[in-house]
Scaffold this motif. Structure first.
Motif, mmCIF file in Angstrom:
data_model
loop_
_atom_site.group_PDB
_atom_site.id
_atom_site.type_symbol
_atom_site.label_atom_id
_atom_site.label_comp_id
_atom_site.label_asym_id
_atom_site.label_seq_id
_atom_site.Cartn_x
_atom_site.Cartn_y
_atom_site.Cartn_z
ATOM 1 N N GLY A 1 0.877 -1.179 0.024
ATOM 2 C CA GLY A 1 0.143 0.003 -0.171
ATOM 3 C C GLY A 1 0.986 1.178 0.014
ATOM 4 N N ALA A 2 0.540 2.178 0.861
ATOM 5 C CA ALA A 2 1.539 3.465 1.085
ATOM 6 C C ALA A 2 2.495 3.089 2.198
ATOM 7 N N GLY A 3 2.790 1.955 2.732
ATOM 8 C CA GLY A 3 3.684 1.729 3.624
ATOM 9 C C GLY A 3 3.432 1.711 4.940
ATOM 10 N N HIS A 4 2.091 2.071 5.114
ATOM 11 C CA HIS A 4 1.545 1.921 6.639
ATOM 12 C C HIS A 4 1.575 0.569 6.997
ATOM 13 N N PRO A 5 2.110 0.054 8.301
ATOM 14 C CA PRO A 5 2.190 -1.273 8.546
ATOM 15 C C PRO A 5 0.943 -1.597 9.354
ATOM 16 N N MET A 6 -0.271 -0.986 9.261
ATOM 17 C CA MET A 6 -1.399 -1.484 9.887
ATOM 18 C C MET A 6 -1.578 -2.845 9.752
ATOM 19 N N GLY A 7 -2.041 -3.641 10.897
ATOM 20 C CA GLY A 7 -2.413 -4.811 10.793
ATOM 21 C C GLY A 7 -1.332 -6.144 10.817
ATOM 22 N N LEU A 8 -0.005 -5.526 10.800
ATOM 23 C CA LEU A 8 1.011 -6.401 10.740
ATOM 24 C C LEU A 8 1.503 -6.829 12.211
ATOM 25 N N GLY A 9 0.730 -6.400 13.365
ATOM 26 C CA GLY A 9 1.299 -6.655 14.465
ATOM 27 C C GLY A 9 1.101 -8.135 15.040
ATOM 28 N N PRO A 10 0.293 -8.910 14.363
ATOM 29 C CA PRO A 10 0.038 -10.552 14.800
ATOM 30 C C PRO A 10 1.359 -11.044 13.961
ATOM 31 N N VAL A 11 1.552 -10.812 12.874
ATOM 32 C CA VAL A 11 2.938 -11.386 11.953
ATOM 33 C C VAL A 11 4.060 -11.075 12.696
ATOM 34 N N THR A 12 4.338 -9.637 12.891
ATOM 35 C CA THR A 12 5.583 -9.279 13.539
ATOM 36 C C THR A 12 5.594 -9.842 14.870
ATOM 37 N N ASP A 13 4.741 -10.055 15.561
ATOM 38 C CA ASP A 13 4.965 -10.833 16.982
ATOM 39 C C ASP A 13 5.156 -12.042 16.756
ATOM 40 N N ALA A 14 4.586 -12.828 15.971
ATOM 41 C CA ALA A 14 4.996 -14.536 15.651
ATOM 42 C C ALA A 14 6.361 -14.561 15.141
ATOM 43 N N LEU A 15 6.839 -13.706 14.430
ATOM 44 C CA LEU A 15 8.191 -13.675 13.843
ATOM 45 C C LEU A 15 9.276 -13.285 14.638
ATOM 46 N N SER A 16 8.896 -12.529 15.678
ATOM 47 C CA SER A 16 9.702 -11.987 16.470
ATOM 48 C C SER A 16 10.424 -13.057 17.505
ATOM 49 N N ALA A 17 9.796 -14.070 17.481
ATOM 50 C CA ALA A 17 10.159 -15.305 18.241
ATOM 51 C C ALA A 17 11.566 -15.868 17.692
ATOM 52 N N HIS A 18 11.956 -15.726 16.324
ATOM 53 C CA HIS A 18 13.317 -15.965 15.691
ATOM 54 C C HIS A 18 13.830 -15.227 15.086
ATOM 55 N N PHE A 19 13.400 -13.809 14.973
ATOM 56 C CA PHE A 19 13.953 -12.868 14.279
ATOM 57 C C PHE A 19 14.025 -11.333 14.989
#
Length: 263
Positions: free
Chosen positions: A21-39
């Motif tokens: 989109g326009a680069g707004h990270p809205m809605g990505l919280g669940p994905v980044t939370d899950a990925l943060s266990a590894h990265f």
């Protein structure tokens, strides 16, 4: 040149995410939370829309500016000799391809999900014109009509009668990320044709299972073959990252860490 906007969460190797989109990270919280266990997940916000700049004036965007900003983020996050994983979706995938071509020395593995760089296709000029028409309809009739036409373009079918509407005011546009994308991002990013740079980083091109038979699935398949890159199907459609966050994060982790067979 302003400082780049980004958020950091988690621990481990650096994974840079470039939203669509326009680069707004809205809605990505669940994905980044899950990925943060590894990265160490670094979510780039090219226009600073989630960092107090929503509502401020926005100019027509350049792919190279987004990728230059992403490189500056990596320069701040990486130590000497370190490299990063990168994931980009939609417009962010276009920026990630440019980052790979021009700044690939800091990258380890890049995954791009449904980049709308339709110029790579044999009928690319016609598809680019279709996206220009979406932007023209947005300017003339507003979001609903542009959205209906966009859906038809992505599904590669003729559009039905478009809903009537009015153009957004400048104030409305500046506070609506989707409108900002249609006004300032879609046309230049769909006009971009990626080039292969000297990078040794691995490239994986992805598309959603629900996008089979659609324009951006076709684009992703064509790009993966042209670049001799891996191709992986992700759950959902073009916005599968929002619709199937847990499964999406799991597959992305396995793709980066080598548990997904190459195709």
């Amino acid at each position: 040149m302003t400082d780049p906007h980004y958020d950091v969460t988690g621990h481990g190797p650096v994974l840079l995410i470039v939203p669509g989109g326009a680069g707004h990270p809205m809605g990505l919280g669940p994905v980044t939370d899950a990925l943060s266990a590894h990265f160490t997940v670094v979510t780039y916000d090219p226009l600073g829309l989630a960092h107090g700049r929503l509502g401020e004036p926005v100019a027509d965007q350049r792919v190279q500016d987004w990728s230059d900003g992403a490189r500056r983020v990596l320069d701040e996050m990486l130590g000497e000799g370190e490299s990063a994983y990168v994931f980009g979706t939609s417009a962010g995938a276009v920026a990630a391809l440019d980052l790979l071509a021009r700044h690939g020395e800091r990258l380890r593995h890049v995954v791009v999900h449904e980049p709308p760089c339709v110029g790579v296709l044999p009928d690319g000029a016609r598809q680019q014109a279709a996206f220009r028409n979406v932007c023209a309809v947005y300017r003339a009739k507003g979001l609903a009509a542009a959205g209906a036409l966009m859906t038809a373009v992505l599904e590669e079918r003729d559009a039905e009668e478009l809903p009537e509407g009015q153009p957004l005011s400048r104030e409305e546009e500046l506070t609506t990320p989707m409108a900002l994308s249609l006004a300032h991002v879609l046309e230049p990013f769909t006009a971009y044709v990626p080039e292969a740079g000297p990078s040794q980083a691995r490239l994986t091109v992805a598309a959603g299972t629900d996008s089979r038979g659609q324009l951006l699935y076709r684009t992703a398949e064509f790009l993966s073959k042209a670049r001799q890159a891996d191709f992986v199907e992700f759950p959902g459609g073009h916005i599968g990252i929002l619709q199937h966050s847990s499964a999406y994060a799991d597959l992305l982790t396995r793709t980066f860490l080598g548990a997904v067979p190459r195709s």
